[in-house]
Design an enzyme around this catalytic site. Structure first.
Site, PDB file in Angstrom:
ATOM      1  N   TYR B   8      -2.748  -8.658  -5.940  1.00 18.18           N
ATOM      2  CA  TYR B   8      -2.477  -7.981  -4.689  1.00 18.18           C
ATOM      3  C   TYR B   8      -0.642  -7.380  -4.792  1.00 18.18           C
ATOM      4  CZ  TYR B   8      -0.058  -7.361  -0.117  1.00 18.18           C
ATOM      5  OH  TYR B   8       0.281  -6.402   1.066  1.00 18.18           O
ATOM      6  N   ARG B  14       0.305  -8.313   3.488  1.00 16.29           N
ATOM      7  CA  ARG B  14      -1.070  -8.180   3.641  1.00 16.29           C
ATOM      8  C   ARG B  14      -1.529  -9.784   3.190  1.00 16.29           C
ATOM      9  NH1 ARG B  14      -2.210  -5.234   8.549  1.00 16.29           N
ATOM     10  NH2 ARG B  14      -1.768  -2.853   8.231  1.00 16.29           N
ATOM     11  N   TRP B 108       8.523   2.536   8.419  1.00 15.29           N
ATOM     12  CA  TRP B 108       8.950   3.334   7.754  1.00 15.29           C
ATOM     13  C   TRP B 108       9.896   4.337   7.867  1.00 15.29           C
ATOM     14  CZ3 TRP B 108       3.110   4.354   7.992  1.00 15.29           C
ATOM     15  CH2 TRP B 108       2.010   3.583   7.231  1.00 15.29           C
TER      16      TRP B 108
END
Lengths: 204, 206
Positions: B8, B14, B108
């Site tokens: 990751y 996540r 975002w």
């Protein structure tokens, strides 16, 4: 005999996978559907104010994939061992993400804008996924996503891609011959075919 | 003991839920992290061009953050005591996945004023109604845990996603009306294995 009540809108949407699992395994259940206007009546009674909900002898279970996974595991459609079960989970998670990706498209009312968003979604999200998926299908070599036989993962891909091609054309999976073959295979399974022919006709 | 390698980015994001499960359970693993600029080198090796991915015994790969976390939870006794409890845990983790999804658009947004508005809206429309229901369930379940009478990966998931990104973005006040969940999150955070990991893990922005 356990009593299942699947509570969802009169739509395919996020309820259809559970219905397909039950129909494929020929398990009797109460397919409880309501129209959008009736939802406020049922919302407060659900675990998280959302549908679908599965009642198992009256005990509620929420979240579409959790419900479908529970039914798949109870009725032999989840995979032959723990690794296969996880592989199936993985594929269904991929479909969950794709479903989420279609929401801006479905809710866009301007036809031109909708076409634009759809093309972007196909190019940037669906096609790269399908490229990898074809490799996985070839590598597995059985025609199914996981192991040697059908699992709820195959039903999930059918459940997503069949309406996608109906709505947006066969070209969506033209470059994915193995997936295309899988979707056709599922569509032709007698119990699935019978259910699809007789289920309520809904836009989504 | 199987050999686990978790691929990751060097962020919590996540991947953190799986890391927390393994640390809680005391299971060693290769916590393989890379920076954003190194991602292209790994992307094509991943089953769906995404991470996290769990590689087991150097040969089998599993993708999708919650599939990985569920697999690890089941392998290491953190999934629930029977089929029904396992599904209850799955259900809660799916809820958290949706809350995390709702946080993404505001994350975002580059205009800070607009961003705050969007986060407040997610809190009001999605997080608070969810917390109201979770509190009812926690009270009904009676033991302090989400599922059954012991800790499951569902409790760890609420700890993971509330600490990052929900409380990092919305502050601790987000749990003002959810005292039972607040206590549960604190309990998970106070577990010695979790505490030790959190104190020593790389410090990252998200």
């Amino acid at each position: 005999m356990v009593h299942y009540k699947l509570i969802y809108f009169n739509l395919r949407g996020r309820g259809e996978l559970a219905r397909l699992v039950l129909h494929h395994q020929e398990v009797a259940f109460e397919d409880f559907r309501f129209e959008r206007e009736e939802w406020p009546k049922y919302k407060a009674g659900t675990p998280f104010g959302q549908a679908p909900v599965l009642e198992v002898d009256g005990k509620p279970l929420a979240q579409s994939n959790t419900i479908a996974r529970y039914l798949a595991r109870q009725h032999g459609l989840a995979g032959q061992n723990e690794w296969e079960q996880s592989q199936a989970d993985m594929y269904v998670d991929c479909i969950y993400d794709l479903i989420t990706g279609t929401r801006p498209i479905i809710y866009e009312t301007d036809k031109e804008k909708q076409k634009e968003i759809l093309q972007k979604f196909l190019k940037e999200t669906v096609n790269p996924h399908l490229e990898k998926l074809e490799q996985q299908l070839i590598k597995n070599g059985t025609g199914f996503l996981v192991g040697k036989s059908i699992t709820w993962a195959d039903l999930a891909y059918y459940s997503f891609f069949s309406p996608m091609t109906e709505r947006f054309g066969d070209s969506v999976i033209d470059n994915s011959p193995h997936l295309k073959k899988l979707v056709e295979h599922v569509a032709n399974i007698p119990q699935i075919k019978k259910y699809v022919e007789t289920r309520p006709k809904t836009t989504l | 003991m199987p050999g686990y390698k978790l691929y990751y980015f060097n962020v919590r994001g996540r991947g953190e839920l799986s890391r927390l499960i393994l640390h809680y359970a005391g299971v060693p693993f290769d916590d393989f992290r890379f920076e954003g600029k190194d991602w292209p080198a790994f992307k094509s090796k991943m089953p769906f061009g995404q991470v996290p991915v769990l590689e087991v015994d150097g040969e089998k790969m599993l993708a999708q953050s919650h599939t990985i976390a569920r697999y690890l939870a089941r392998q290491h006794g953190l999934a629930g005591q029977n089929d029904w409890e396992q599904s209850q845990a799955d259900m809660y983790v799916d809820c958290i996945y949706d809350l995390h999804g709702a946080m993404r658009t505001p994350t975002w947004e580059t205009d800070p004023v607009k961003q705050k508005e969007l986060f407040d809206k997610v809190n009001q429309d999605t997080i608070q109604p969810h917390l109201e229901k979770v509190e009812q369930h926690l009270v009904k379940n009676g033991g302090g845990h989400l599922v059954g009478q012991g800790l499951t990966w569902a409790d760890i998931a609420y700890y993971a996603y509330f600490t990052t990104p929900i409380m990092t973005r919305l502050g601790g006040e987000v749990l003002t009306k959810a005292p039972h969940l607040k206590k549960l999150i604190e309990t998970v955070g106070n577990n010695p294995n979790i505490q030790k990991y959190v104190e020593t893990r790389p410090v990252t922005s998200g």
